[in-house]
Design an enzyme around this catalytic site. Sequence first.
Site, short mmCIF file in Angstrom:
data_model
loop_
_atom_site.label_atom_id
_atom_site.label_comp_id
_atom_site.label_asym_id
_atom_site.label_seq_id
_atom_site.Cartn_x
_atom_site.Cartn_y
_atom_site.Cartn_z
N LYS A 1 0.85 -1.21 0.00
CA LYS A 1 0.00 0.00 0.00
C LYS A 1 0.87 1.25 0.00
O LYS A 1 0.68 2.15 -0.80
CB LYS A 1 -0.90 0.00 1.25
N ASN A 2 1.85 1.29 0.91
CA ASN A 2 2.61 2.53 1.08
C ASN A 2 3.62 2.77 -0.04
O ASN A 2 4.12 3.88 -0.18
CB ASN A 2 3.30 2.55 2.45
N ARG B 1 -4.00 10.91 4.66
CA ARG B 1 -2.91 11.89 4.72
C ARG B 1 -1.98 11.79 3.52
O ARG B 1 -1.37 12.78 3.12
CB ARG B 1 -2.09 11.70 5.99
N CYS C 1 -4.60 13.48 13.45
CA CYS C 1 -4.51 12.06 13.11
C CYS C 1 -4.48 11.25 14.40
O CYS C 1 -3.95 11.71 15.42
CB CYS C 1 -3.23 11.83 12.31
N ARG D 1 1.61 14.59 13.31
CA ARG D 1 1.97 14.39 11.91
C ARG D 1 1.96 15.68 11.08
O ARG D 1 1.18 15.81 10.13
CB ARG D 1 1.09 13.31 11.27
N PRO D 2 2.83 16.63 11.43
CA PRO D 2 2.90 17.86 10.63
C PRO D 2 3.46 17.60 9.22
O PRO D 2 3.99 16.52 8.96
CB PRO D 2 3.85 18.75 11.44
N VAL D 3 3.34 18.61 8.35
CA VAL D 3 3.91 18.47 6.99
C VAL D 3 4.96 19.56 6.74
O VAL D 3 5.24 19.92 5.60
CB VAL D 3 2.81 18.50 5.89
N ASP D 4 5.55 20.07 7.83
CA ASP D 4 6.52 21.17 7.71
C ASP D 4 7.73 20.81 6.86
O ASP D 4 8.28 21.65 6.15
CB ASP D 4 6.96 21.64 9.11
N LEU D 5 8.14 19.53 6.88
CA LEU D 5 9.33 19.16 6.11
C LEU D 5 9.03 19.12 4.61
O LEU D 5 9.90 19.46 3.80
CB LEU D 5 9.87 17.79 6.57
N ASP E 1 4.99 0.70 11.95
CA ASP E 1 3.77 0.06 11.44
C ASP E 1 3.64 -1.40 11.86
O ASP E 1 2.63 -2.05 11.54
CB ASP E 1 3.72 0.17 9.90
N ILE F 1 8.51 7.05 16.77
CA ILE F 1 8.12 7.78 15.55
C ILE F 1 6.84 8.61 15.76
O ILE F 1 6.79 9.78 15.39
CB ILE F 1 7.90 6.81 14.35
N ARG G 1 -8.53 -0.32 4.95
CA ARG G 1 -7.62 0.67 4.34
C ARG G 1 -6.30 0.02 3.95
O ARG G 1 -5.63 0.50 3.02
CB ARG G 1 -7.32 1.80 5.33
#
Length: 427
Positions: free
Chosen positions: A22-23, A100, A124, A129-133, A314, A336, A406
């Site tokens: 999936k990932n 996400r 979440c 789980r920021p998206v700053d990077l 995971d 993580i 999912r």
Amino acid sequence: MDRIRIRGGKQLNGTIRISGSKNASLPLMATALLSDQKFTLHNVPRLADITTMMVLLQQHGVEINSAAGENGHSHGTTLTLQTRKITSTTAPYDIVRKMRASVLVLGPLLAREGQAKVSLPGGCAIGARPVDLHIAGLKAMGAEIDIDGGYMIAKAPKGLKGARYTFPKVSVGATENLMMAAALAKGTTVLANAAREPEIIDLAQCLTSMGVTVEGIGTETLTIHGVDRLKEATHSVIPDRIEIGTYAMAVAMTAGDVELVGGRLELLEAAAQTLRSAGVSLEPTEKGFRVRRANGQLHGVDVMTEPYPGFPTDLQAQMMALMTRADGASMITETIFESRFMHVPELARMGANVVVHGESALVRGVSKLRGAEVMATDLRASVSLAIAGLAAEGDTTLHRVYHLDRGYERLEEKLAACGADIERLKG
Ligand code: EPZ
């Protein structure tokens, strides 16, 4: 809402066929936005998250055809994707909030169209789980990005430029977004402290077959030489290492004996070593590998989640479920995601003995688990409860099965074929 009922106590014996990852599939599908050429993707699992990505890509203008999998088997599909023209550069909140990984369209849209408006994913269940990077990396490549109305509004009117960007923290998604953006950027991009997960290697190999030169594949420094246009390509998704680890743990939990067909041991790295230390035998076979207990009993082992090749976050919940029945204690540390122990109170309802201190959980093995009604707030937590249910006395009913759907293709069918007493209750 569907539920899954498991009557515990049956050993798993036989074979389980491993699906495509999936990932790995999600970013690979997003690469279709980079090019107007045809892109064929084999071994895509049939999962709710894949459908969500298809819906998102279609509203950006990607034409997608789905056909039965390779060799005509009923697992997986082959997708043909083509984006003759981007029809919308907006990824709306309604889709992004469901998944996400939708933020993976940011880099490709910006690289191809010079603009993108992508909803911020919001909260979440497993952490902030920021998206700053993702944002900082794209800014280093010349993008201007503002946040307005819950959206990232990104512009690069003169196109993206190759740059050197060092990730202050390893991020799988940000590495993928920047790799895709770099494929169409002018010049060379160097990504330092990049993620090294097998899904990143798969994406790098796919970009290579589309005509992009990527150096350092599998290392923490990736050098990507941008091109003006990508070529038509065909790619086959790698096996799902998290599914492999999950079934290996389920088999060990029931003291069964199963061949994981298509399972590649080298994708598990630290998780394979951890399982072996816990008393699980993993032997390569012609088609994959065989899982069983080495000599009867499971032993408590300590686990710390880390970026690849460390033990994957995971698989943390599933490993905890396994350790609830081990001889002795196990210290499980999650580094993580900050809220990834949501399965603990549910496992406790089944009789597990787990104490959480900050980012560590101390699991003391118990002699039996008892079935219960349980529910979980994310995919991996849900499957950990299914693993516990397989070894519990009596019935376990798992609520909110949409989490499982999912990320696990035909879970109950795969387990039932190996002797589990498991059924989906509709409605
Ligand atoms: C990917 O998520 C996976 N999802 C996750 O799998 C997996 O748990 C995670 O990698 C870690 O292995 C997909 O591949 C679709 P990250 P991702 O960016 O990319 C922080 C599952 O169950 N961070 O590597 O979102 C972040 O908060 C899912 O299949 C920032 O601080 O994870 C986390 O603490 C769940 N800023 C750490 O980095 C950023 O901009 C690693 O996250 C990005 C991330």
